[in-house]
Write a protein that holds these residues in place. Structure first.
Motif, short mmCIF file in Angstrom:
data_model
loop_
_atom_site.label_atom_id
_atom_site.label_comp_id
_atom_site.label_asym_id
_atom_site.label_seq_id
_atom_site.Cartn_x
_atom_site.Cartn_y
_atom_site.Cartn_z
N MET A 1 0.80 -1.16 0.10
CA MET A 1 -0.11 -0.11 -0.02
C MET A 1 1.03 1.31 0.01
O MET A 1 0.55 2.40 -0.62
CB MET A 1 -0.99 0.16 1.38
CG MET A 1 -2.03 -1.09 1.19
SD MET A 1 -3.04 -0.97 -0.38
CE MET A 1 -3.81 0.51 -0.02
N ALA A 2 2.13 1.19 0.61
CA ALA A 2 2.77 2.34 0.62
C ALA A 2 3.51 2.53 -0.82
O ALA A 2 3.43 3.71 -1.19
CB ALA A 2 4.03 2.06 1.33
N ILE A 3 3.76 1.51 -1.55
CA ILE A 3 4.22 1.61 -2.90
C ILE A 3 2.96 2.19 -3.68
O ILE A 3 3.41 3.33 -4.32
CB ILE A 3 4.58 0.22 -3.55
CG1 ILE A 3 5.88 -0.26 -2.60
CG2 ILE A 3 4.79 0.34 -4.93
CD1 ILE A 3 6.25 -1.36 -3.04
N VAL A 4 1.86 1.81 -3.62
CA VAL A 4 0.67 2.43 -4.49
C VAL A 4 0.68 4.03 -4.11
O VAL A 4 0.37 4.63 -4.84
CB VAL A 4 -0.62 1.44 -4.10
CG1 VAL A 4 -1.71 2.38 -4.79
CG2 VAL A 4 -0.56 0.20 -4.57
N GLY A 5 0.80 4.19 -2.80
CA GLY A 5 0.46 5.69 -2.37
C GLY A 5 1.36 6.62 -2.61
O GLY A 5 1.17 7.66 -3.45
N VAL A 6 2.67 6.11 -2.65
CA VAL A 6 3.93 6.87 -3.22
C VAL A 6 3.92 7.09 -4.80
O VAL A 6 4.08 7.96 -5.40
CB VAL A 6 5.21 6.28 -2.65
CG1 VAL A 6 6.31 7.09 -3.57
CG2 VAL A 6 5.21 6.26 -1.30
N SER A 7 3.57 5.98 -5.51
CA SER A 7 3.19 5.97 -6.83
C SER A 7 2.29 6.76 -7.59
O SER A 7 2.38 7.64 -8.36
CB SER A 7 2.93 4.46 -7.50
OG SER A 7 3.91 3.91 -7.18
N LEU A 8 0.85 6.82 -6.73
CA LEU A 8 0.08 7.81 -7.29
C LEU A 8 0.51 9.19 -6.90
O LEU A 8 0.00 10.23 -7.91
CB LEU A 8 -1.41 7.65 -6.29
CG LEU A 8 -1.94 6.36 -6.53
CD1 LEU A 8 -3.22 5.83 -5.58
CD2 LEU A 8 -2.41 6.10 -7.99
N VAL A 9 1.16 9.60 -5.77
CA VAL A 9 1.55 11.01 -5.81
C VAL A 9 2.61 11.42 -6.97
O VAL A 9 2.86 12.43 -7.27
CB VAL A 9 2.25 10.89 -4.37
CG1 VAL A 9 2.69 12.63 -4.02
CG2 VAL A 9 1.06 10.89 -3.25
N LEU A 10 3.67 10.61 -7.08
CA LEU A 10 4.51 10.80 -8.31
C LEU A 10 4.11 10.82 -9.56
O LEU A 10 4.42 11.72 -10.28
CB LEU A 10 5.65 9.53 -8.11
CG LEU A 10 6.56 9.77 -6.84
CD1 LEU A 10 7.48 8.39 -7.04
CD2 LEU A 10 7.19 10.95 -6.64
N VAL A 36 3.44 16.92 -2.45
CA VAL A 36 3.91 15.49 -2.95
C VAL A 36 4.61 15.25 -1.68
O VAL A 36 4.84 14.02 -1.13
CB VAL A 36 4.65 15.54 -4.28
CG1 VAL A 36 5.49 14.50 -4.49
CG2 VAL A 36 3.85 15.61 -5.29
N ILE A 37 5.86 16.10 -1.37
CA ILE A 37 6.70 15.74 -0.29
C ILE A 37 5.98 15.30 0.84
O ILE A 37 6.23 14.34 1.71
CB ILE A 37 7.57 16.98 0.05
CG1 ILE A 37 8.47 16.95 -1.21
CG2 ILE A 37 8.37 16.61 1.28
CD1 ILE A 37 9.50 18.19 -1.16
N ILE A 38 4.92 16.29 1.30
CA ILE A 38 4.20 15.95 2.69
C ILE A 38 3.39 14.56 2.46
O ILE A 38 3.49 13.92 3.57
CB ILE A 38 3.26 17.04 2.84
CG1 ILE A 38 4.08 18.41 3.19
CG2 ILE A 38 2.28 16.89 3.83
CD1 ILE A 38 3.27 19.70 3.09
N LEU A 39 2.78 14.40 1.19
CA LEU A 39 1.98 13.00 1.27
C LEU A 39 2.78 11.82 1.18
O LEU A 39 2.44 10.86 1.79
CB LEU A 39 1.22 13.17 -0.22
CG LEU A 39 -0.03 14.14 -0.20
CD1 LEU A 39 -0.55 14.25 -1.44
CD2 LEU A 39 -1.00 13.58 1.07
N ILE A 40 4.05 11.84 0.60
CA ILE A 40 4.68 10.79 0.85
C ILE A 40 5.39 10.59 2.07
O ILE A 40 5.57 9.30 2.52
CB ILE A 40 6.08 10.91 -0.47
CG1 ILE A 40 5.42 10.92 -1.75
CG2 ILE A 40 7.13 9.74 -0.26
CD1 ILE A 40 6.59 11.19 -2.92
N THR A 100 2.47 9.05 4.11
CA THR A 100 2.23 7.54 3.67
C THR A 100 3.46 6.67 4.21
O THR A 100 3.09 5.47 4.68
CB THR A 100 2.43 7.53 2.03
OG1 THR A 100 1.45 8.25 1.67
CG2 THR A 100 2.22 6.06 1.76
N ILE A 101 4.67 7.05 4.36
CA ILE A 101 5.74 6.29 4.75
C ILE A 101 5.87 6.22 6.20
O ILE A 101 5.94 5.03 6.70
CB ILE A 101 7.14 6.65 4.14
CG1 ILE A 101 7.39 6.80 2.78
CG2 ILE A 101 8.36 5.94 4.83
CD1 ILE A 101 7.08 5.21 2.09
#
Length: 273
Positions: A1-10, A160-164, A167-168
């Motif tokens: 889920m972390a990968i998916v979340g970071v991918s969506l933001v990127l 993006v920075i805040i969301l990633i 998420t992590i």
């Protein structure tokens, strides 16, 4: 889920970068369509005309050019739907001209004034014309659009920075008891943090690659629907955007994961609940 979340933001950041690149290229194309007409004096020798054409062609501001003779000027005039003047005039009143389009970096009022003054001094030139209002309005419009896109890019980059980071940190929250347990049995901070840092780097890289694949899919799909956009494609800038996406994915994931590990190591056991 972390990968998916970071991918969506990127993906969001990458698509914005692609839009900015296209807007920049579109602005350059508009600027390079600004045409300057250099009218040749009557009764100028063919040698002087050829010298003028060579001079214009050799200048760094010239992107493309054409020499329009009096006869070609008449043909173009007639092709625009104008009436024949033969019944009124006994000779062609249209002058020969050297028409050239300028490079985007010279498409501003100050540069065009210098270009005009330089050309007017030529013995074969009678007049130099270009659309001053178009140049001024075009530069003002591009400047405004650039400022708006810059503000949006900065805002989204911060988001993006805040969301990633969130998420992590949320993903690391589920490992807080494991981290504390390892500390209590004598594991050092480096031993605890190292595998989680490596995992964060790998996940960040994977997220970046997933984002790139999705962005490429969106680009190709858009170009299928709008083939004209292909002319704006800039492989160099697009590659730079992809590198930034992977770099951000790795760096922010690493920093967030490492901060979370250190945070939980410093916390008391009771505070973890």
């Amino acid at each position: 889920m972390a990968i998916v979340g970071v991918s969506l933001v990127l993906i969001l950041l990458g698509l914005l970068g692609w839009i900015v690149i296209n807007a920049n290229k579109l602005g350059q194309n508009f600027k390079e369509n600004v045409e300057v007409q250099v009218y040749v004096r009557e009764n100028v020798s063919s040698k002087d005309s050829a010298t003028l054409v060579q001079f214009v062609a050799s200048q760094p501001y010239t992107k493309s050019y054409e020499y329009l003779t009096k006869e070609l000027a008449k043909q173009r005039f007639m092709s625009d739907g104008n009436k024949e003047w033969g019944a009124v005039l006994d000779k062609n009143p249209l002058p020969a001209s050297v028409n050239f389009k300028i490079r985007s970096e010279y498409a501003n009022p100050d540069s065009l004034i210098k270009i005009k003054n330089d050309l007017v001094g030529n013995i074969a030139v009678s007049e130099v014309q270009y659309n001053k209002a178009l140049v001024s309005n075009l530069n003002n419009m591009i400047r405004k659009i650039s400022l708006i896109l810059l503000a949006v890019a900065v805002g989204i980059s911060i988001a993006v920075i805040i969301l990633i980071d969130n998420t992590i940190r949320l993903a690391m929250f589920s490992n807080r008891f494991l981290i504390k347990t390892m500390q209590m049995v004598g594991a050092t901070r480096g031993f605890i943090a190292r595998p989680m840092d490596i995992k964060a780097v790998v996940h960040g890289a994977i997220s970046g690659l997933i984002a790139i694949a999705v962005i490429l899919g969106v680009i190709f799909a858009t170009e299928q629907l709008l083939p004209e956009i292909r002319a704006l494609r800039d492989y160099t800038l697009l590659s730079a955007v992809f590198i930034v996406i992977v770099f951000l994915g790795i760096c922010i994931s690493f920093i967030s994961a490492h901060r979370s590990v250190i945070k939980y190591l410093k916390m008391k056991l009771d505070d973890l609940y």
